[in-house]
Design a protein around this motif. Sequence first.
Motif, PDB file in Angstrom:
ATOM      1  N   LEU A 118       0.824  -1.210   0.000  1.00  0.00           N
ATOM      2  CA  LEU A 118       0.000   0.000   0.000  1.00  0.00           C
ATOM      3  C   LEU A 118       0.861   1.264   0.000  1.00  0.00           C
ATOM      4  O   LEU A 118       0.483   2.283  -0.602  1.00  0.00           O
ATOM      5  N   TRP A 119       2.022   1.199   0.663  1.00  0.00           N
ATOM      6  CA  TRP A 119       2.957   2.333   0.634  1.00  0.00           C
ATOM      7  C   TRP A 119       3.446   2.588  -0.790  1.00  0.00           C
ATOM      8  O   TRP A 119       3.465   3.730  -1.260  1.00  0.00           O
ATOM      9  N   ALA A 120       3.821   1.522  -1.502  1.00  0.00           N
ATOM     10  CA  ALA A 120       4.263   1.676  -2.889  1.00  0.00           C
ATOM     11  C   ALA A 120       3.117   2.158  -3.773  1.00  0.00           C
ATOM     12  O   ALA A 120       3.319   2.977  -4.682  1.00  0.00           O
ATOM     13  N   PHE A 121       1.914   1.667  -3.501  1.00  0.00           N
ATOM     14  CA  PHE A 121       0.752   2.092  -4.278  1.00  0.00           C
ATOM     15  C   PHE A 121       0.467   3.575  -4.053  1.00  0.00           C
ATOM     16  O   PHE A 121       0.090   4.298  -4.980  1.00  0.00           O
ATOM     17  N   GLN A 122       0.664   4.042  -2.822  1.00  0.00           N
ATOM     18  CA  GLN A 122       0.485   5.465  -2.539  1.00  0.00           C
ATOM     19  C   GLN A 122       1.457   6.307  -3.359  1.00  0.00           C
ATOM     20  O   GLN A 122       1.091   7.337  -3.924  1.00  0.00           O
ATOM     21  N   ARG A 123       2.701   5.870  -3.426  1.00  0.00           N
ATOM     22  CA  ARG A 123       3.688   6.583  -4.235  1.00  0.00           C
ATOM     23  C   ARG A 123       3.289   6.575  -5.714  1.00  0.00           C
ATOM     24  O   ARG A 123       3.474   7.568  -6.427  1.00  0.00           O
ATOM     25  N   ALA A 124       2.763   5.438  -6.165  1.00  0.00           N
ATOM     26  CA  ALA A 124       2.312   5.361  -7.561  1.00  0.00           C
ATOM     27  C   ALA A 124       1.206   6.368  -7.828  1.00  0.00           C
ATOM     28  O   ALA A 124       1.188   7.039  -8.880  1.00  0.00           O
ATOM     29  N   GLU A 125       0.263   6.490  -6.887  1.00  0.00           N
ATOM     30  CA  GLU A 125      -0.839   7.423  -7.062  1.00  0.00           C
ATOM     31  C   GLU A 125      -0.361   8.876  -7.015  1.00  0.00           C
ATOM     32  O   GLU A 125      -0.826   9.710  -7.788  1.00  0.00           O
ATOM     33  N   ARG A 126       0.574   9.166  -6.108  1.00  0.00           N
ATOM     34  CA  ARG A 126       1.074  10.534  -5.980  1.00  0.00           C
ATOM     35  C   ARG A 126       1.842  10.962  -7.231  1.00  0.00           C
ATOM     36  O   ARG A 126       1.774  12.109  -7.644  1.00  0.00           O
ATOM     37  N   ARG A 127       2.595  10.035  -7.804  1.00  0.00           N
ATOM     38  CA  ARG A 127       3.470  10.375  -8.927  1.00  0.00           C
ATOM     39  C   ARG A 127       2.878   9.984 -10.273  1.00  0.00           C
ATOM     40  O   ARG A 127       3.534  10.191 -11.306  1.00  0.00           O
ATOM     41  N   ALA A 128       1.690   9.389 -10.256  1.00  0.00           N
ATOM     42  CA  ALA A 128       1.086   8.874 -11.493  1.00  0.00           C
ATOM     43  C   ALA A 128       2.083   7.988 -12.228  1.00  0.00           C
ATOM     44  O   ALA A 128       2.303   8.114 -13.435  1.00  0.00           O
ATOM     45  N   SER A 129       2.696   7.082 -11.476  1.00  0.00           N
ATOM     46  CA  SER A 129       3.803   6.271 -11.978  1.00  0.00           C
ATOM     47  C   SER A 129       3.370   4.826 -12.188  1.00  0.00           C
ATOM     48  O   SER A 129       2.965   4.139 -11.228  1.00  0.00           O
ATOM     49  N   LEU A 130       3.489   4.336 -13.412  1.00  0.00           N
ATOM     50  CA  LEU A 130       3.216   2.934 -13.687  1.00  0.00           C
ATOM     51  C   LEU A 130       4.287   2.044 -13.079  1.00  0.00           C
ATOM     52  O   LEU A 130       4.012   0.911 -12.681  1.00  0.00           O
ATOM     53  N   ALA A 131       5.529   2.554 -13.019  1.00  0.00           N
ATOM     54  CA  ALA A 131       6.624   1.762 -12.443  1.00  0.00           C
ATOM     55  C   ALA A 131       6.356   1.458 -10.969  1.00  0.00           C
ATOM     56  O   ALA A 131       6.565   0.336 -10.507  1.00  0.00           O
ATOM     57  N   TRP A 132       5.867   2.458 -10.229  1.00  0.00           N
ATOM     58  CA  TRP A 132       5.572   2.220  -8.821  1.00  0.00           C
ATOM     59  C   TRP A 132       4.363   1.303  -8.654  1.00  0.00           C
ATOM     60  O   TRP A 132       4.271   0.558  -7.668  1.00  0.00           O
ATOM     61  N   CYS A 133       3.438   1.332  -9.606  1.00  0.00           N
ATOM     62  CA  CYS A 133       2.342   0.356  -9.577  1.00  0.00           C
ATOM     63  C   CYS A 133       2.891  -1.060  -9.692  1.00  0.00           C
ATOM     64  O   CYS A 133       2.459  -1.982  -8.982  1.00  0.00           O
ATOM     65  N   ALA A 134       3.872  -1.246 -10.590  1.00  0.00           N
ATOM     66  CA  ALA A 134       4.482  -2.563 -10.742  1.00  0.00           C
ATOM     67  C   ALA A 134       5.225  -2.969  -9.475  1.00  0.00           C
ATOM     68  O   ALA A 134       5.203  -4.145  -9.076  1.00  0.00           O
ATOM     69  N   VAL A 135       5.884  -2.002  -8.823  1.00  0.00           N
ATOM     70  CA  VAL A 135       6.569  -2.289  -7.556  1.00  0.00           C
ATOM     71  C   VAL A 135       5.562  -2.736  -6.494  1.00  0.00           C
ATOM     72  O   VAL A 135       5.810  -3.697  -5.743  1.00  0.00           O
ATOM     73  N   ALA A 136       4.434  -2.045  -6.423  1.00  0.00           N
ATOM     74  CA  ALA A 136       3.398  -2.435  -5.452  1.00  0.00           C
ATOM     75  C   ALA A 136       2.941  -3.867  -5.707  1.00  0.00           C
ATOM     76  O   ALA A 136       2.761  -4.662  -4.774  1.00  0.00           O
ATOM     77  N   GLY A 137       2.728  -4.224  -6.981  1.00  0.00           N
ATOM     78  CA  GLY A 137       2.340  -5.591  -7.303  1.00  0.00           C
ATOM     79  C   GLY A 137       3.418  -6.600  -6.944  1.00  0.00           C
ATOM     80  O   GLY A 137       3.117  -7.693  -6.438  1.00  0.00           O
ATOM     81  N   ALA A 138       4.694  -6.244  -7.184  1.00  0.00           N
ATOM     82  CA  ALA A 138       5.786  -7.148  -6.847  1.00  0.00           C
ATOM     83  C   ALA A 138       5.882  -7.371  -5.339  1.00  0.00           C
ATOM     84  O   ALA A 138       6.171  -8.485  -4.870  1.00  0.00           O
ATOM     85  N   LEU A 139       5.625  -6.322  -4.545  1.00  0.00           N
ATOM     86  CA  LEU A 139       5.643  -6.475  -3.087  1.00  0.00           C
ATOM     87  C   LEU A 139       4.516  -7.386  -2.616  1.00  0.00           C
ATOM     88  O   LEU A 139       4.674  -8.134  -1.643  1.00  0.00           O
ATOM     89  N   VAL A 140       3.370  -7.323  -3.286  1.00  0.00           N
ATOM     90  CA  VAL A 140       2.290  -8.266  -2.982  1.00  0.00           C
ATOM     91  C   VAL A 140       2.770  -9.691  -3.230  1.00  0.00           C
ATOM     92  O   VAL A 140       2.514 -10.601  -2.432  1.00  0.00           O
ATOM     93  N   ALA A 141       3.489  -9.914  -4.343  1.00  0.00           N
ATOM     94  CA  ALA A 141       3.984 -11.255  -4.676  1.00  0.00           C
ATOM     95  C   ALA A 141       4.924 -11.772  -3.602  1.00  0.00           C
ATOM     96  O   ALA A 141       4.875 -12.956  -3.227  1.00  0.00           O
TER      97      ALA A 141
END
Length: 477
Positions: free
Chosen positions: A207-230
């Motif tokens: 969720l922390w990585a997802f927050q960064r993705a939302e703040r920065r409109a970053s697809l890369a951080w979305c992928a990081v959030a998914g990888a942390l879930v994995a």
Amino acid sequence: MPSLSASRPWWRHPGPLLALLLHVVVFGWLFQLRFPEGAWRQMERTLPAQPTTAQWFHAIVAAHGYGGLVTWFFDTHGEIRLYRRYAEIALHGIDPTLPPDAPRQGQLALYRDVPMEYQPGALLAFVPPALLGHDLHDYETAFTLWCGVLYLGALLLGLRVLDREKPLHPRQASRALWWSLAFLLCFGGVAAARFDHAVPLACLLSLWAFQRAERRASLAWCAVAGALVAVGVMIKIVPGLALAAMLLWLCAAPPRPRWRPALALAAGCGCALLALHVAFLARWGDGYLHSYTYHLERGLQIESTYAGAIMAGHGFGAPLGVANVFRAYDLATPFTATLRMLAPFFFLVFLGITALRFAAVRRAATAPPRDFSVLVLTFMLLLAFILTNKVFSPQYLLWLGPLLAVALAAEKKLLGPALAVLFAAALSQAIFPHFYDALEHFHPAVVALLNLRNLTLLLLLAWLGWRLPDLLARPTA
């Protein structure tokens, strides 16, 4: 001009700081209390073959006085022996439960020679305490402290997520930390003898990585959030529910679904899962897949919502029995096999209802909700999974503690749910370990306690669904 309390970070105020220090006391002292093996054996010699809780009570008072009851209250470290065994095999190839001259001692491998019912990521919880010493006492001490690190790590990370969204007021931090302390005391020593703290930590990291993705409109951080879930899924399956919460957040976004971030999130999780799976197969072979089939094959545990209802109905005309398999007690009736198969479908129904409710509420909102809403949604999905699962081990409530503490810091309306979880935690501690023998024999009072605990959590889930519009609105400090 900002007030002095608002100009300083929350951890520099006496209320939150004292609560943090008391967390250290709980894990560094209270949860470290235990009887030596010799003391347990000496008391066992004065008891019958299958002693009741009342007989243990009198034996402890006779041997150690009323102060011994405090140690007994927190001495629930039995599962740590199993964790140490896996850690020693992973580090040294040695099984401490076997004689030193047993075949292949020093060359044993997990999954291949010694089955392990946990996913390989669980070694991140088992191995670090073993690096501080090799005997059981040292491992128990280190593991309890490691549990404290994981628990506080999740709690502080969650508060950091809120702090990045809007500076956290000391009053909010105090509310979260003092509630967290009450939760640990109500829940008891099991909090220092299970590695389930990894679940909220993995959820909050994603969720922390997802927050960064939302703040920065970053697809890369979305992928990081998914990888942390994995990574979390490779410790325990349930952090995958954080992925469901984040995907629902994106796909229910008004005025139209946000498919690109959702795809990046799912791709990050899928690619990381594939990479980890290939790495684990290369290291341990397909024996590690047993850690998944083990849980699929488990029966209807006697603490589950289904088992509680059947026991309350005196078997609904069918005989009641208990089977000790998978190192747990399962209810044995003509209905349990069917319920065991239907349990996943019940969860999918809850998931669908929650998704439809969340989507409707979010689309009807006049203002965009904060990131806090993803946290609430993750909490609801975890709670629904616990209540619909065929197994409800007491440590599952540890998944909820830090998440609810963080949510409570953001929203005072969650004080009622927090009290409900405190009540459920206290009932869980009464059921396990103190009155578990009575539950195994279907004692009416303990069965009533079990159903009261489960009903409390079911009502909490219903309340969260009903009040979802208020919870998604701008929170009040």
